[in-house]
Design an enzyme around this catalytic site. Structure first.
Site, PDB file in Angstrom:
ATOM      1  N   ARG A  22      21.991   0.118  85.965  1.00  0.00           N
ATOM      2  CA  ARG A  22      21.096  -1.042  85.775  1.00  0.00           C
ATOM      3  C   ARG A  22      21.855  -2.260  85.257  1.00  0.00           C
ATOM      4  NH1 ARG A  22      17.905   3.274  84.150  1.00  0.00           N
ATOM      5  NH2 ARG A  22      18.944   3.307  82.132  1.00  0.00           N
ATOM      6  N   SER A  23      22.784  -2.050  84.339  1.00  0.00           N
ATOM      7  CA  SER A  23      23.472  -3.218  83.769  1.00  0.00           C
ATOM      8  C   SER A  23      24.935  -3.335  84.204  1.00  0.00           C
ATOM      9  CB  SER A  23      23.373  -3.212  82.239  1.00  0.00           C
ATOM     10  OG  SER A  23      23.740  -1.969  81.743  1.00  0.00           O
ATOM     11  N   ARG A  82      23.130  16.071  66.880  1.00  0.00           N
ATOM     12  CA  ARG A  82      23.024  16.038  65.408  1.00  0.00           C
ATOM     13  C   ARG A  82      22.946  17.420  64.770  1.00  0.00           C
ATOM     14  NH1 ARG A  82      18.402  11.530  65.538  1.00  0.00           N
ATOM     15  NH2 ARG A  82      19.675   9.747  66.162  1.00  0.00           N
ATOM     16  N   CYS A 112      17.430   7.002  62.313  1.00  0.00           N
ATOM     17  CA  CYS A 112      17.359   5.788  61.489  1.00  0.00           C
ATOM     18  C   CYS A 112      16.438   5.915  60.267  1.00  0.00           C
ATOM     19  CB  CYS A 112      16.938   4.594  62.345  1.00  0.00           C
ATOM     20  SG  CYS A 112      15.619   4.928  63.505  1.00  0.00           S
ATOM     21  N   GLN A 139       7.496   2.738  60.209  1.00  0.00           N
ATOM     22  CA  GLN A 139       8.649   2.526  61.091  1.00  0.00           C
ATOM     23  C   GLN A 139       8.438   1.353  62.042  1.00  0.00           C
ATOM     24  OE1 GLN A 139       9.317   7.328  61.214  1.00  0.00           O
ATOM     25  NE2 GLN A 139      10.284   6.187  62.854  1.00  0.00           N
ATOM     26  N   SER A 142      11.397  -1.545  66.686  1.00  0.00           N
ATOM     27  CA  SER A 142      12.757  -1.526  67.247  1.00  0.00           C
ATOM     28  C   SER A 142      13.385  -0.141  67.142  1.00  0.00           C
ATOM     29  CB  SER A 142      13.656  -2.571  66.578  1.00  0.00           C
ATOM     30  OG  SER A 142      13.704  -2.341  65.189  1.00  0.00           O
ATOM     31  N   GLY A 143      12.812   0.730  66.304  1.00  0.00           N
ATOM     32  CA  GLY A 143      13.259   2.117  66.260  1.00  0.00           C
ATOM     33  C   GLY A 143      13.013   2.818  67.589  1.00  0.00           C
ATOM     34  N   LYS A 210      13.111  15.714  62.617  1.00  0.00           N
ATOM     35  CA  LYS A 210      14.461  15.187  62.356  1.00  0.00           C
ATOM     36  C   LYS A 210      14.628  14.874  60.868  1.00  0.00           C
ATOM     37  CE  LYS A 210      14.630  12.916  66.817  1.00  0.00           C
ATOM     38  NZ  LYS A 210      14.418  11.626  67.479  1.00  0.00           N
ATOM     39  N   HIS A 239      12.724  -0.039  58.602  1.00  0.00           N
ATOM     40  CA  HIS A 239      11.942   1.179  58.368  1.00  0.00           C
ATOM     41  C   HIS A 239      11.767   1.346  56.854  1.00  0.00           C
ATOM     42  CE1 HIS A 239      12.241   2.144  62.474  1.00  0.00           C
ATOM     43  NE2 HIS A 239      13.002   3.206  62.449  1.00  0.00           N
TER      44      HIS A 239
HETATM   45  N1  NAP Z   1      16.779   1.699  67.581  1.00  0.00           N
HETATM   46  C1  NAP Z   1      17.037   2.393  66.472  1.00  0.00           C
HETATM   47  O1  NAP Z   1      16.588   2.034  65.362  1.00  0.00           O
HETATM   48  C2  NAP Z   1      17.912   3.620  66.543  1.00  0.00           C
HETATM   49  C3  NAP Z   1      18.447   4.098  65.371  1.00  0.00           C
HETATM   50  C4  NAP Z   1      19.246   5.249  65.385  1.00  0.00           C
HETATM   51  C5  NAP Z   1      19.471   5.893  66.575  1.00  0.00           C
HETATM   52  N2  NAP Z   1      18.917   5.420  67.743  1.00  0.00           N
HETATM   53  C6  NAP Z   1      19.219   6.145  68.970  1.00  0.00           C
HETATM   54  O2  NAP Z   1      20.152   5.400  69.720  1.00  0.00           O
HETATM   55  C7  NAP Z   1      19.939   5.610  71.106  1.00  0.00           C
HETATM   56  C8  NAP Z   1      19.733   4.279  71.796  1.00  0.00           C
HETATM   57  O3  NAP Z   1      18.620   3.644  71.227  1.00  0.00           O
HETATM   58  P1  NAP Z   1      18.326   2.108  71.408  1.00  0.00           P
HETATM   59  O4  NAP Z   1      17.198   1.820  70.497  1.00  0.00           O
HETATM   60  O5  NAP Z   1      19.578   1.296  71.291  1.00  0.00           O
HETATM   61  O6  NAP Z   1      17.825   2.109  72.948  1.00  0.00           O
HETATM   62  P2  NAP Z   1      17.690   0.925  73.995  1.00  0.00           P
HETATM   63  O7  NAP Z   1      17.452  -0.380  73.307  1.00  0.00           O
HETATM   64  O8  NAP Z   1      16.731   1.410  75.008  1.00  0.00           O
HETATM   65  O9  NAP Z   1      19.149   0.838  74.656  1.00  0.00           O
HETATM   66  C9  NAP Z   1      19.662   1.919  75.402  1.00  0.00           C
HETATM   67  C10 NAP Z   1      21.018   1.499  75.963  1.00  0.00           C
HETATM   68  O10 NAP Z   1      21.611   2.637  76.600  1.00  0.00           O
HETATM   69  C11 NAP Z   1      22.023   2.294  77.925  1.00  0.00           C
HETATM   70  N3  NAP Z   1      21.848   3.456  78.786  1.00  0.00           N
HETATM   71  C12 NAP Z   1      20.703   4.115  79.059  1.00  0.00           C
HETATM   72  N4  NAP Z   1      20.950   5.144  79.901  1.00  0.00           N
HETATM   73  C13 NAP Z   1      22.277   5.135  80.156  1.00  0.00           C
HETATM   74  C14 NAP Z   1      23.142   5.939  80.941  1.00  0.00           C
HETATM   75  N5  NAP Z   1      22.691   6.964  81.651  1.00  0.00           N
HETATM   76  N6  NAP Z   1      24.463   5.636  80.952  1.00  0.00           N
HETATM   77  C15 NAP Z   1      24.946   4.591  80.255  1.00  0.00           C
HETATM   78  N7  NAP Z   1      24.175   3.783  79.483  1.00  0.00           N
HETATM   79  C16 NAP Z   1      22.861   4.049  79.437  1.00  0.00           C
HETATM   80  C17 NAP Z   1      21.115   1.162  78.310  1.00  0.00           C
HETATM   81  O11 NAP Z   1      21.781   0.362  79.251  1.00  0.00           O
HETATM   82  P3  NAP Z   1      21.117  -0.040  80.648  1.00  0.00           P
HETATM   83  O12 NAP Z   1      20.569  -1.401  80.421  1.00  0.00           O
HETATM   84  O13 NAP Z   1      22.267  -0.002  81.589  1.00  0.00           O
HETATM   85  O14 NAP Z   1      20.075   0.975  80.958  1.00  0.00           O
HETATM   86  C18 NAP Z   1      20.933   0.400  76.985  1.00  0.00           C
HETATM   87  O15 NAP Z   1      21.992  -0.496  76.758  1.00  0.00           O
HETATM   88  C19 NAP Z   1      18.740   6.558  71.208  1.00  0.00           C
HETATM   89  O16 NAP Z   1      19.192   7.871  71.347  1.00  0.00           O
HETATM   90  C20 NAP Z   1      18.041   6.370  69.881  1.00  0.00           C
HETATM   91  O17 NAP Z   1      17.284   7.489  69.505  1.00  0.00           O
HETATM   92  C21 NAP Z   1      18.176   4.267  67.766  1.00  0.00           C
END
Ligand code: NAP
Length: 326
Positions: A22-23, A82, A112, A139, A142-143, A210, A239
Site C-alpha cells: 500500500r505504501s 511478547r 501501550c 484508552q 490512537s491506541g 495483555k 492512556h
Molecule cells: N498505537 C499504539 O498506541 C500502540 C502502542 C503499542 C503497540 N502498538 C502495536 O504496534 C503495531 C502497529 O500499530 P499502529 O498503531 O502503529 O498501527 P497503524 O497506525 O495501523 O500502522 C501500521 C503500519 O504498519 C504497516 N503495515 C501493515 N501491514 C504491513 C505489512 N504486511 N508489511 C509491512 N508493513 C505493514 C502500515 O503500512 P501500510 O500503510 O503500508 O499498510 C502502517 O505503516 C500494532 O501491532 C499495535 O498493536 C500500537
C-alpha cells in the site's frame, strides 16, 4: 519513531523504511532527504543492525524472523512475540537486564496500556511486594492505530453541528458495521470494550489479558493477580489507568509518593490527565491514597502517552539499552 530518533540523536548511519505494498514507492523525509518506502514483503533485509517493527502481529510473525535471520536485532511493537519465553519483553527502566538473553534476535515492546503502569508499579513492588491490581483503563483512540484516530475525527466532524441532546437520546447516530474500528460510536461516548473479546470463555478483552500477562512477565511476578476493565474513551492521545493494588506489607501513600518521586520515567503530579502527558515521555502518577477494599491497599491514577512511551519511545529506548549492553 522518526521524530524520536531525531530528538534523541540516535546514532543512525543509514535508515531504510518499509511498509506494505500500500505504501511502497511513497517517500518519507529523513533529515531533509526523501527516502523511498520499500515493500517489506520483497525487500532484501541484509545489512540492517536494528529493525524497529510496528506493522501488527500477523505481519510481524513473518517479518520479524526474516529480519532477524538477515542479522538485525528486531524490536517489535506488536503482540506477536511478547509472551514467547525466548523473547524478552522490556521496559528499560524496569527490566533492562532481560536484554542479556535475546535468543531469537527479537525483543518485544509491551502493550501501550501495560507500559504506562510498569515504571510506577516496579518501585512499589520492590518496596512492598505487589500481590494484585484491579485496573480500569481510559484508552485513547490512537491506541487502535491510524484507523482509530480517523474514526473519532470523522465522528466528531459529523457531530459538530449536532444537538448534543439528540446524541444522548439516540445512541445509534452512526450505524456500526464491518468498516468500523470500534464496536460503538466513540465520539461523545465511552466504550467498555477496548480490543476484542477473546475466545477462551473468560469474557475478557485481549487488552485485559495483555495487561495481566505482560505485567507478570515484565515485573517478574508469575502469580500476580490482575483484574482489568479496558475502556476506550474519545480522546486522541494518552492512556490512563486507575489502579487499586494490594501489597505483601503495608505501604503508606507518603512512602509510595517518596519512592515514585525518585523513580526513573515517572513524574508525580496532583492531577495526571491525557492532555497533560500527550507529547511527554514519562508516566504521570497522582491521586495516591489508601485503599480499603484490599489488604495493604493503595489506589492511584496514572496517564502516559501511548504513542511515545507506549510505543515508539520505548522501542528506541530498548535499542539504546541494547547498544549500551553490547
Ligand atoms: N498505537 C499504539 O498506541 C500502540 C502502542 C503499542 C503497540 N502498538 C502495536 O504496534 C503495531 C502497529 O500499530 P499502529 O498503531 O502503529 O498501527 P497503524 O497506525 O495501523 O500502522 C501500521 C503500519 O504498519 C504497516 N503495515 C501493515 N501491514 C504491513 C505489512 N504486511 N508489511 C509491512 N508493513 C505493514 C502500515 O503500512 P501500510 O500503510 O503500508 O499498510 C502502517 O505503516 C500494532 O501491532 C499495535 O498493536 C500500537
Amino acid at each position: 519513531m522518526r521524530a524520536i530518533l531525531r530528538e534523541r540523536n540516535f546514532p543512525v548511519d543509514e535508515i531504510r523504511f518499509f511498509g506494505s505494498s500500500r505504501s511502497a514507492g511513497q517517500f518519507l523525509d529523513w533529515n531533509g532527504e526523501q527516502i523511498e518506502i520499500e515493500d517489506a514483503a520483497t525487500a532484501d533485509f541484509s545489512g540492517i543492525d536494528i529493525a524497529l517493527a510496528s506493522s501488527g502481529a500477523t505481519s510481524s510473525k513473518v517479518l520479524a524472523p526474516r529480519l532477524a535471520s538477515a542479522g538485525a536485532i528486531v524490536i517489535d511493537n506488536s503482540s506477536a512475540w511478547r509472551m514467547d519465553p525466548d523473547v524478552p519483553l522490556v521496559v528499560p527502566e524496569v527490566n533492562e537486564h532481560a536484554l542479556r538473553s535475546i535468543r531469537k534476535g527479537i525483543v518485544a515492546n509491551p502493550n501501550c496500556t501495560t507500559m504506562a503502569a510498569m515504571p510506577v508499579m516496579k518501585p512499589l513492588h520492590l518496596a512492598a511486594g505487589l500481590r494484585s491490581m484491579v485496573v480500569s483503563t481510559y484508552q485513547a483512540v490512537s491506541g487502535a492505530g491510524r484507523e482509530g484516530v480517523d474514526e473519532l475525527a470523522n465522528e466528531l466532524e459529523a457531530t459538530k453541528d449536532f444537538d448534543v441532546r439528540v446524541l444522548t437520546f439516540d445512541g445509534s447516530a452512526f450505524p456500526i458495521d464491518e468498516g468500523f474500528k470500534f464496536p460503538a460510536t466513540i465520539a461523545h461516548n465511552v466504550i467498555p470494550i477496548a480490543g476484542s473479546i477473546i475466545d477462551d470463555g473468560s469474557l475478557e478483552t485481549g487488552e485485559e489479558k495483555k495487561l495481566r500477562d505482560e505485567s507478570r512477565k515484565i515485573l517478574e511476578i508469575p502469580n500476580l493477580l490482575v483484574d482489568g476493565t479496558c475502556v476506550r474513551v474519545p480522546i486522541f492521545t494518552g492512556h490512563s489507568l486507575s489502579i487499586t493494588a494490594s501489597f505483601e506489607r503495608e505501604i503508606e501513600p507518603e512512602e509510595a509518593t517518596k519512592l515514585l518521586l525518585d523513580a526513573p520515567g515517572v513524574v508525580v503530579h496532583d492531577m495526571p490527565t491525557p492532555r497533560l502527558v500527550a507529547g511527554k515521555d514519562p508516566t504521570y502518577v497522582g491521586r495516591i491514597r489508601r485503599a480499603e477494599t484490599v489488604s495493604n491497599g493503595l489506589s492511584l491514577f496514572l496517564s502516559g502517552d501511548n504513542l511515545r512511551k507506549g510505543a515508539a519511545l520505548n522501542a528506541i529506548q530498548i535499542a539504546e539499552a541494547w547498544m549500551k549492553l553490547r
